[in-house]
Design a protein around this motif. Structure first.
Motif, PDB file in Angstrom:
ATOM      1  N   PHE A 230       0.853  -1.171   0.000  1.00  0.00           N
ATOM      2  CA  PHE A 230       0.000   0.000   0.000  1.00  0.00           C
ATOM      3  C   PHE A 230       0.898   1.234   0.000  1.00  0.00           C
ATOM      4  O   PHE A 230       1.533   1.554   0.998  1.00  0.00           O
ATOM      5  N   GLY A 231       0.977   1.893  -1.146  1.00  0.00           N
ATOM      6  CA  GLY A 231       1.856   3.046  -1.307  1.00  0.00           C
ATOM      7  C   GLY A 231       1.258   4.336  -0.794  1.00  0.00           C
ATOM      8  O   GLY A 231       0.108   4.378  -0.324  1.00  0.00           O
ATOM      9  N   PRO A 232       2.022   5.429  -0.907  1.00  0.00           N
ATOM     10  CA  PRO A 232       1.583   6.714  -0.370  1.00  0.00           C
ATOM     11  C   PRO A 232       0.296   7.237  -1.005  1.00  0.00           C
ATOM     12  O   PRO A 232      -0.443   7.998  -0.379  1.00  0.00           O
ATOM     13  N   GLU A 233      -0.027   6.813  -2.226  1.00  0.00           N
ATOM     14  CA  GLU A 233      -1.244   7.284  -2.881  1.00  0.00           C
ATOM     15  C   GLU A 233      -2.503   6.549  -2.401  1.00  0.00           C
ATOM     16  O   GLU A 233      -3.595   6.815  -2.881  1.00  0.00           O
ATOM     17  N   THR A 234      -2.363   5.634  -1.449  1.00  0.00           N
ATOM     18  CA  THR A 234      -3.536   4.967  -0.867  1.00  0.00           C
ATOM     19  C   THR A 234      -3.893   5.577   0.488  1.00  0.00           C
ATOM     20  O   THR A 234      -4.713   5.028   1.211  1.00  0.00           O
ATOM     21  N   GLY A 235      -3.289   6.697   0.802  1.00  0.00           N
ATOM     22  CA  GLY A 235      -3.428   7.305   2.120  1.00  0.00           C
ATOM     23  C   GLY A 235      -4.833   7.716   2.495  1.00  0.00           C
ATOM     24  O   GLY A 235      -5.629   8.177   1.676  1.00  0.00           O
ATOM     25  N   GLY A 236      -5.126   7.522   3.774  1.00  0.00           N
ATOM     26  CA  GLY A 236      -6.375   7.946   4.396  1.00  0.00           C
ATOM     27  C   GLY A 236      -6.010   8.693   5.663  1.00  0.00           C
ATOM     28  O   GLY A 236      -5.467   9.792   5.610  1.00  0.00           O
ATOM     29  N   PRO A 237      -6.214   8.066   6.838  1.00  0.00           N
ATOM     30  CA  PRO A 237      -5.760   8.703   8.075  1.00  0.00           C
ATOM     31  C   PRO A 237      -4.247   8.897   8.014  1.00  0.00           C
ATOM     32  O   PRO A 237      -3.554   8.090   7.384  1.00  0.00           O
ATOM     33  N   PRO A 238      -3.714   9.923   8.628  1.00  0.00           N
ATOM     34  CA  PRO A 238      -2.285  10.207   8.523  1.00  0.00           C
ATOM     35  C   PRO A 238      -1.402   8.962   8.716  1.00  0.00           C
ATOM     36  O   PRO A 238      -1.488   8.275   9.733  1.00  0.00           O
TER      37      PRO A 238
END
Length: 159
Positions: A65-73
């Motif tokens: 899960f890379g940085p572009e899958t981010g949700g909560p910090p």
């Protein structure tokens, strides 16, 4: 536009090796280009996925899960986790010989998944009755369970 290019950060290669006894599984050759949303970019900053089958023909995946899958910090978005479950559980049915569409997907989130983490997804077809195929899966790393999924799939007539 120069700023957008300057902000793009490429991440280094990620080890998505399988366990002993797992055989690489060529998912796109089975279902075609429909896997582009989750696993279509093997070097991108969203998801990186490699599929395998074990000796019992159950489908497994290593997923980053890379940085572009981010949700909560610092953690993956629940929608990103659900998208992975949708692809992998549906693919598990296809790999077991059932051409399907997903009719219902339930995902239970158990722990927040840190970004840039490689996790394992295990899935298996639980039952098949008429046109209904039930698939279960779990997303984990070591002893930490991040999510469990249950997918009701419906076979496609004529396939």
């Amino acid at each position: 536009m120069a700023n957008a290019a300057a902000e793009t950060v490429c991440t280094p290669p990620v080890d998505l090796s399988g366990e002993a006894g797992w055989v690489p599984f060529d998912a796109p050759s089975l279902v075609g280009e429909s896997l582009r949303f989750v696993s279509g970019d093997p070097a991108g900053n969203r998801f990186r996925v490699r599929y395998y089958r074990d000796g019992e023909k159950h489908l497994h995946a290593r997923i980053w899960f890379g940085p572009e899958t981010g949700g909560p910090p610092g953690h993956a978005h629940g929608g990103a986790v659900a998208a992975v479950m949708d692809e992998a559980l549906g693919l598990a049915a296809w790999a077991a010989g059932y051409p399907i569409v997903v009719g219902n997907l339930n995902v239970s989130f158990r722990a927040m998944l840190p970004l840039e983490t490689v996790v394992t997804l295990e899935s298996r077809v639980i039952s098949a009755e008429g046109r209904k195929v039930m698939v279960h899966g779990r997303l984990f790393r070591g002893e930490t369970l991040f999510a469990e999924g249950e997918c009701l799939c419906i076979t496609i007539p004529g396939c």
